[in-house]
Design an enzyme around this catalytic site. Structure first.
Site, mmCIF file in Angstrom:
data_model
loop_
_atom_site.group_PDB
_atom_site.id
_atom_site.type_symbol
_atom_site.label_atom_id
_atom_site.label_comp_id
_atom_site.label_asym_id
_atom_site.label_seq_id
_atom_site.Cartn_x
_atom_site.Cartn_y
_atom_site.Cartn_z
ATOM 1 N N GLU A 196 0.827 -1.228 0.000
ATOM 2 C CA GLU A 196 0.000 0.000 0.000
ATOM 3 C C GLU A 196 0.852 1.265 0.000
ATOM 4 O OE1 GLU A 196 -3.008 -0.184 3.080
ATOM 5 O OE2 GLU A 196 -4.138 -1.695 1.975
ATOM 6 N N GLU A 244 -5.466 -8.264 -0.562
ATOM 7 C CA GLU A 244 -6.179 -8.001 0.699
ATOM 8 C C GLU A 244 -7.637 -7.714 0.369
ATOM 9 O OE1 GLU A 244 -4.607 -5.247 3.615
ATOM 10 O OE2 GLU A 244 -2.548 -5.725 3.017
HETATM 11 O O1 AHR Z 1 -5.191 -5.974 6.858
HETATM 12 C C1 AHR Z 1 -5.110 -4.848 7.670
HETATM 13 C C2 AHR Z 1 -4.397 -3.696 6.987
HETATM 14 O O2 AHR Z 1 -5.167 -3.206 5.927
HETATM 15 C C3 AHR Z 1 -3.081 -4.008 6.339
HETATM 16 O O3 AHR Z 1 -2.025 -3.967 7.234
HETATM 17 C C4 AHR Z 1 -2.935 -2.925 5.317
HETATM 18 O O4 AHR Z 1 -2.199 -3.327 4.206
HETATM 19 C C5 AHR Z 1 -4.361 -2.538 4.983
HETATM 20 O O5 AHR Z 1 -4.566 -1.181 5.076
#
Ligand code: AHR
Length: 504
Positions: free
Chosen positions: A172, A291
């Site tokens: 990210e 994610e």
């Molecule tokens: O999964 C929780 C968080 O969400 C992770 O650390 C991050 O990559 C995202 O913002």
């Protein structure tokens, strides 16, 4: 209310990459400590890994688990997690305002992966660190002995290279909250140079470059264009993330959110095509949706720790969303979208796997249990492998915040030629109407028979599986699905998830 579907053997979307059913574990809250790792737990193995959790994970047949972050990775020193445990430093974790003993590092994680039948997908710190640490880390993990890093790995107990194939170039990096956040140009340059160095070591590594943290980012989708213009010919996948919430407590809008997910994927698929054309490249970059999940139930409870009001606790309860039945429907719709976009989404990771926004919850010293969302993820992972069918769907719909005419029926179909099976995953988004479902099965040669029919439904959308009541939501064997000639018929009750499997 009627919904009809046509499934034809030759109308396909793509062969599904098994990696559509991956997961994610971060050094965050209790994902690692008292999640997968709890020496002293009655089920712990000789490495201190919980056996009860390992079994629940093993059952999910997860191809890869992404590790160690997440936001955590952007200030992580991988060297802290190797070597004798008693000499490992406790570090402050800037992402989650906690501390980490480093009792678990890459060796322990790799061994756990072997125990549960999965493989590691490792993320590199491109936030606080850069190319040099990246190449050192990759050499430590995969390099031969007879070199500095390979010999250090051997000294730390592992002579054989781990041979990790899949690497994320940061996490990210578009997010202002990220340690070492960068502009798209800054990140694109760094990612390219890092990819070049890693490929100089081993050109067959599979590399994932960071796309957007979500499709509401101000930099989306320009971020992807710029980053891909820097890196297109050096990487294999671009990563996307998205979390879903029902903070407004509006179920119809909530359950329409996978329309937004579908648009997000479509936009980045187009951006990939644009850059590919501009580069005159023959390379096919695809999407690693590494994610995704529902995340909002725990937000208020986490505030104090994240604001730094609780000091630097080790493994506190953070992001421990207690998922309800409504979330089963959401996760079912999300997975259907990934199956329908499996032509471009090659990897997807539920985030996360244990305790932290996870399908599995644990109690320290106590049991581990399945959250409600475990079930749609389990069904898709175990039975959603094969070829995604391009279904024609005729369903009444409704207008939602994110899209108009959202079909009440959300469905995907998977043909497993080797097993001779057809599997349908169906969600009825209607609050009060049963959907009379008919599916024309064309080109599959002869009538099939229903071999499995699983139903998830509940009178209370907000019911969750808790320590006290771990089985409140569980699948039940369904009835009433019939096949007459080439037509399958069945009924989907209001707000229900179903899996229907046919042996051809
Ligand atoms: O999964 C929780 C968080 O969400 C992770 O650390 C991050 O990559 C995202 O913002």
């Amino acid at each position: 209310m009627r919904a009809s579907v046509t499934a034809h053997r030759d109308f396909t979307i793509s062969r599904i990459d098994d990696r559509l059913y991956c997961a994610f574990l971060e050094h965050l809250g209790r994902a690692i400590y008292t999640g997968i790792y709890e020496p002293g737990h009655p089920t712990a193995d000789k490495n201190g890994m919980r056996g009860d959790v390992a079994q629940l994970v093993r059952d999910l047949r997860i191809p890869y688990v992404r590790y160690p972050g997440g936001n955590f990775v952007s200030a992580y020193n991988w060297e802290d997690g190797v070597g004798p445990r008693e000499q490992r430093p406790t570090r402050l974790d800037l992402a989650w305002h906690t501390s980490d003993s480093n009792a678990v590092g890459v060796h322990e994680f790799y061994d756990w992966c072997e125990t549960v039948g999965t493989k590691p997908m490792l993320a590199i710190n491109l936030g606080s660190r850069g190319l040099d640490e990246a190449r050192n880390f990759v050499e430590y993990v995969n390099g031969p002995t007879g070199s500095y890093w390979g010999d250090l790995r051997k000294k730390n107990g592992r002579a054989e290279p781990f041979d990790v194939r899949l690497w994320c170039l940061g996490n990210e990096m578009d997010g202002p909250w990220q340690v070492g956040h960068k502009t798209a140009d800054e990140y694109g340059r760094l990612a390219l140079e890092t990819a070049k160095a890693l490929r100089a070591f081993d050109k067959s590594l599979e590399l994932v470059v960071c796309g957007s943290s979500n499709s509401d980012m101000a930099t989306y989708p320009e971020w992807e264009r710029v980053v891909l213009e820097h890196t297109y010919d050096a990487v294999d996948h671009i990563s996307l993330h998205m979390y879903f919430n029902n903070r407004a407590n509006h179920t119809a809008n909530y359950l329409a959110l996978n329309e937004k997910l579908d648009r997000y994927i479509g936009t980045i698929a187009s951006t990939i095509s644009f850059v590919k054309a501009k580069k005159r490249s023959k390379r096919n970059v695809t999407i690693s949706f590494d994610e995704w999940n529902v995340w909002y139930h725990s937000n208020a409870a986490d505030r104090a720790t994240l604001d730094g009001n609780n000091g630097w606790p080790h493994a506190p309860r953070l992001l421990e969303d207690a998922y309800n039945f409504e979330d089963v429907l959401q996760v079912g719709c999300i997975l259907n979208t990934f199956i329908r976009r499996s032509d471009v989404v090659r990897i997807a990771c539920i985030a996360q796997l244990v305790n932290v926004i996870a399908p599995i919850l644990t109690e320290p010293g106590g049991p581990a249990w399945k959250q409600t969302i475990y079930f749609p993820y389990y069904f898709a992972s175990v039975f959603g492998r094969g070829t995604a069918l391009n279904l024609t769907v005729d369903s009444p719909g409704y207008d939602a915040d994110v899209a108009d005419n959202v079909p009440y029926l959300d469905v995907s179909g998977v043909h497993d030629e080797a097993a001779g099976t057809l599997t349908f995953f169906a969600v009825n988004r209607h609050a009060s109407e049963t959907l009379e479902l008919s599916i024309d099965l064309l080109g599959f040669g002869g009538p099939g028979r229903v071999i499995d029919h699983q139903v998830l439904t509940h009178a209370d959308l907000k019911v969750a599986n808790t320590l006290a009541n771990p089985d409140a939501v569980a699948p039940k064997t369904g009835s009433g699905v019939a096949i007459d000639g080439s037509k399958l018929t069945g009924r989907l009750p209001p707000y229900s998830y179903q899996m229907i499997r046919v042996q051809l």
